[in-house]
Design a protein around this motif. Structure first.
Motif, PDB file in Angstrom:
ATOM      1  N   ILE A  13       0.805  -1.220   0.000  1.00 13.55           N
ATOM      2  CA  ILE A  13       0.000   0.000   0.000  1.00 13.55           C
ATOM      3  C   ILE A  13       0.838   1.269   0.000  1.00 13.55           C
ATOM      4  O   ILE A  13       0.412   2.303  -0.529  1.00 13.55           O
ATOM      5  CB  ILE A  13      -0.975   0.000   1.200  1.00 13.55           C
ATOM      6  CG1 ILE A  13      -2.052   1.078   1.022  1.00 13.55           C
ATOM      7  CG2 ILE A  13      -0.220   0.181   2.508  1.00 13.55           C
ATOM      8  CD1 ILE A  13      -2.889   0.901  -0.206  1.00 13.55           C
ATOM      9  N   THR A  14       2.054   1.227   0.530  1.00 14.54           N
ATOM     10  CA  THR A  14       2.876   2.445   0.557  1.00 14.54           C
ATOM     11  C   THR A  14       3.296   2.878  -0.837  1.00 14.54           C
ATOM     12  O   THR A  14       3.704   4.035  -1.034  1.00 14.54           O
ATOM     13  CB  THR A  14       4.133   2.233   1.421  1.00 14.54           C
ATOM     14  OG1 THR A  14       4.841   1.071   0.949  1.00 14.54           O
ATOM     15  CG2 THR A  14       3.762   2.034   2.885  1.00 14.54           C
ATOM     16  N   ASP A  15       3.194   1.968  -1.824  1.00 18.81           N
ATOM     17  CA  ASP A  15       3.512   2.346  -3.203  1.00 18.81           C
ATOM     18  C   ASP A  15       2.493   3.334  -3.764  1.00 18.81           C
ATOM     19  O   ASP A  15       2.744   3.964  -4.800  1.00 18.81           O
ATOM     20  CB  ASP A  15       3.561   1.104  -4.102  1.00 18.81           C
ATOM     21  CG  ASP A  15       4.758   0.223  -3.782  1.00 18.81           C
ATOM     22  OD1 ASP A  15       5.701   0.727  -3.148  1.00 18.81           O
ATOM     23  OD2 ASP A  15       4.745  -0.962  -4.163  1.00 18.81           O
ATOM     24  N   ASN A  16       1.348   3.484  -3.104  1.00 18.50           N
ATOM     25  CA  ASN A  16       0.334   4.441  -3.546  1.00 18.50           C
ATOM     26  C   ASN A  16       0.576   5.858  -3.034  1.00 18.50           C
ATOM     27  O   ASN A  16      -0.071   6.806  -3.490  1.00 18.50           O
ATOM     28  CB  ASN A  16      -1.063   3.999  -3.089  1.00 18.50           C
ATOM     29  CG  ASN A  16      -1.566   2.785  -3.838  1.00 18.50           C
ATOM     30  OD1 ASN A  16      -1.546   1.672  -3.335  1.00 18.50           O
ATOM     31  ND2 ASN A  16      -2.013   2.997  -5.066  1.00 18.50           N
ATOM     32  N   LEU A  17       1.483   6.020  -2.072  1.00 19.69           N
ATOM     33  CA  LEU A  17       1.729   7.340  -1.499  1.00 19.69           C
ATOM     34  C   LEU A  17       2.406   8.258  -2.509  1.00 19.69           C
ATOM     35  O   LEU A  17       3.076   7.795  -3.444  1.00 19.69           O
ATOM     36  CB  LEU A  17       2.616   7.203  -0.256  1.00 19.69           C
ATOM     37  CG  LEU A  17       1.999   6.506   0.969  1.00 19.69           C
ATOM     38  CD1 LEU A  17       3.071   6.251   2.017  1.00 19.69           C
ATOM     39  CD2 LEU A  17       0.876   7.361   1.557  1.00 19.69           C
ATOM     40  N   PRO A  18       2.263   9.588  -2.332  1.00 17.98           N
ATOM     41  CA  PRO A  18       3.002  10.535  -3.188  1.00 17.98           C
ATOM     42  C   PRO A  18       4.501  10.290  -3.083  1.00 17.98           C
ATOM     43  O   PRO A  18       5.000   9.826  -2.048  1.00 17.98           O
ATOM     44  CB  PRO A  18       2.613  11.905  -2.628  1.00 17.98           C
ATOM     45  CG  PRO A  18       1.310  11.674  -1.936  1.00 17.98           C
ATOM     46  CD  PRO A  18       1.366  10.286  -1.402  1.00 17.98           C
ATOM     47  N   SER A  19       5.224  10.616  -4.133  1.00 20.21           N
ATOM     48  CA  SER A  19       6.639  10.251  -4.228  1.00 20.21           C
ATOM     49  C   SER A  19       7.480  10.757  -3.057  1.00 20.21           C
ATOM     50  O   SER A  19       8.347  10.035  -2.554  1.00 20.21           O
ATOM     51  CB  SER A  19       7.214  10.778  -5.546  1.00 20.21           C
ATOM     52  OG  SER A  19       7.044  12.187  -5.629  1.00 20.21           O
ATOM     53  N   GLY A  20       7.236  11.990  -2.604  1.00 21.30           N
ATOM     54  CA  GLY A  20       8.038  12.535  -1.508  1.00 21.30           C
ATOM     55  C   GLY A  20       7.850  11.775  -0.220  1.00 21.30           C
ATOM     56  O   GLY A  20       8.826  11.366   0.432  1.00 21.30           O
ATOM     57  N   ILE A  21       6.598  11.565   0.172  1.00 25.52           N
ATOM     58  CA  ILE A  21       6.313  10.819   1.410  1.00 25.52           C
ATOM     59  C   ILE A  21       6.708   9.361   1.243  1.00 25.52           C
ATOM     60  O   ILE A  21       7.233   8.733   2.165  1.00 25.52           O
ATOM     61  CB  ILE A  21       4.813  10.931   1.760  1.00 25.52           C
ATOM     62  CG1 ILE A  21       4.415  12.402   1.919  1.00 25.52           C
ATOM     63  CG2 ILE A  21       4.493  10.158   3.026  1.00 25.52           C
ATOM     64  CD1 ILE A  21       2.937  12.605   2.164  1.00 25.52           C
TER      65      ILE A  21
END
Length: 528
Positions: free
Chosen positions: A373-381
């Motif tokens: 699921i963390t692959d869905n976060l914005p690139s910076g975060i």
């Protein structure tokens, strides 16, 4: 003279009657033992069962052929070769030695166990929470993607069932003595399995549990390498480094694990990373809550994807696996009576946190939800969060790796005269070349699997269906029915049978669909 003759005749008749009675009791005991049920035992048998403490050779069922040739002292019921006719050494726990062989050892073990520091219920709960609230919750939103509301129900259902099977597994460690008090006569999952298969196959159950344990531990190591490569690749997509290359780099960092002698240093860092992982979960949930206005409630389905939902079942089950180490954990608690309450609040907390995490993450990204699921976060975060998660994965890797190596070494290298290979440790305690080769080979094997099968959710679903369901659902319910059948109420029998049937169906269907998913991924060269 007549009185003396009558007295001698009376004594002989009495002795003959006593002998016949003893032989009959032994035959009845042997008959029950051959049927697989526990036969009633006398105080002597109870004594040696209570003295069976933390001896690895007995836990592995490796002393069975020795026990068959040893005498039962003090009973008087011997025939021919000195063994009890129709009786069995395994009637109580399937592994215990006769009293003459275990009194001194049992006393030493008892004194040693008194010197070991005990843990509180809170510390035990922390260990359980660390096992069922680890990195693998990152795959739960993907389970909601294919299961909808039924996936949420399964997160709750799995928590209830795993909590129940953990309790009945611990119940199989105990038996009542003649005073009606519960006595701990077994010490591990392997002990329980050996007791269920005794006396016909006294070591078979232990071998089955060990194989399942090794598979789950090695697959856990593979998943750590897979998720490390996945997270790094998605954190730095502009770099000319593929996911497989990142997996190789992660394995290079893990190669020193082959030289580990203990886990003290690693455990300190692992504790810090576990705390960081909880913080990361909170950050992910906070980001999802910030987008609450855009949540796609209409995307949460009441129907399921028949082809992929069984994979979700395996993912959910695997995220709750902790049964392997529960017997050891309960045995080291200061107050074992608090084990049930500890299991209740840890699984309730896990159920709430997992359900919320999976739901809010899926509502945020809906059909775009990825396997991690963390692959869905914005690139910076994403980069910051993923680096912490990679550190957590790499520092968590030595724990299952060390456990798998220990099982392999004791089974194949340190089994006395029955070992397949020479001892991998020298007389000075140093690791020999083939022992180091075994460890390095295991690290390389996890790397190769991560390179050629880089599919986190499919591997997690396969492992959960193959070993997770077996160790958490099937075996505890089966052992509970076998060992405690006489003491079970009708609703307990119903629960055990229902869990066994449902667990079997989920295991088979999840395994088949996970394999189909992997075959499809290879056929069409699908990447995560």
């Amino acid at each position: 003279m007549a009185t003396l003759i009558r007295s001698k005749i009376s004594n002989k008749l009495s002795n003959a009657a006593s002998t016949v009675t003893n032989k009959s009791q032994a035959k009845v005991s042997g008959m029950f033992a051959r049927m697989g049920f526990q036969a009633a035992t006398d105080e002597e048998a109870l004594g040696f069962a209570a003295c069976d403490d933390l001896d690895y050779d007995h836990r592995q069922g490796l002393q069975m052929d020795i026990l068959k040739n040893e005498e039962m002292e003090g009973s008087g019921m011997t025939v021919g070769d000195g063994r009890m006719e129709g009786d069995s050494h395994y009637q109580r726990d399937g592994t215990g030695p006769p009293p003459s062989a275990s009194k001194d050892g049992g006393l030493c073990n008892e004194l040693a166990s008194q010197d070991k520091p005990k843990i509180t219920a809170w510390e035990a709960g922390w260990n359980v929470t660390n096992a069922i609230q680890g990195m693998f919750v990152l795959g739960l939103p993907y389970a909601i993607l294919h299961g909808g509301y039924l996936g949420l129900f399964l997160i709750i259902f799995a928590a209830v069932v795993c909590c129940y099977t953990g309790k009945i597994l611990i119940a199989c460690l105990y038996e009542e003595n003649e005073d009606g008090q519960l006595v701990r006569v077994r010490d591990s999952y392997v002990d329980i399995a050996n007791a269920c298969c005794s006396p016909r196959f006294p070591a078979l159950g232990g071998h089955i549990v060990n194989v399942a344990q090794i598979i789950e531990l090695v697959m856990t190591c593979i998943l750590y390498v897979v998720v490390s490569g996945n997270l790094m690749y998605n954190s730095f997509p502009n770099l000319p480094v593929s996911q497989r290359s990142w997996a190789i780099i992660a394995t290079a960092a893990l190669l020193p694990c082959a030289f580990l002698k203990n886990l003290k240093a690693v455990s300190k860092f692992s504790l810090l990373c576990t705390l960081a992982h909880f913080v990361i979960n909170i950050l992910v949930i906070a980001y999802c809550l910030s987008r609450a206005r855009d949540w796609a409630w209409d995307k949460v389905k009441f129907y399921i994807d028949v082809k992929k939902f069984p994979i979700s079942i395996g993912i959910i089950v695997f995220s709750y696996t902790s049964q392997i180490f529960l017997p050891s954990l309960e045995g080291n608690m200061q107050k074992p009576s608090e084990f049930h309450s500890m299991m209740n609040w840890t699984h309730i907390a896990a159920c709430i946190l997992k359900g919320l995490f999976a739901l809010v993450a899926y509502l945020t990204w809906a059909d775009e939800t990825k396997e991690v699921i963390t692959d869905n976060l914005p690139s910076g975060i994403r980069a910051v969060v993923n680096i912490f998660l990679v550190a957590k994965a790499l520092l968590s890797y030595p724990l299952p790796f060390f456990a798998a190596v220990e099982v392999l070494e004791k089974t194949f290298f340190q089994d006395g005269g029955r070992a397949f290979f020479p001892d991998c440790y020298g007389g000075d305690g140093r690791l020999k070349s083939w022992g180091l080769s075994l460890r390095c080979g295991l690290v390389v094997f996890t790397m190769l699997m991560a390179i050629y099968v880089p599919h986190f959710a499919l591997l997690m679903g396969l492992t959960g269906s193959l070993t997770g369901a077996g160790l958490c659902f099937l075996l505890p319910s089966l052992f509970h029915l076998k060992l405690l059948w006489r003491n079970l109420l009708w609703h307990q029998v119903f629960f055990d049978v229902a869990i066994f049937v449902i667990g079997g169906i989920c295991s088979v269907s999840g395994f088949i669909h996970s394999m189909e998913g992997l075959i499809e991924a290879f056929k069409y060269n699908i990447q995560d």
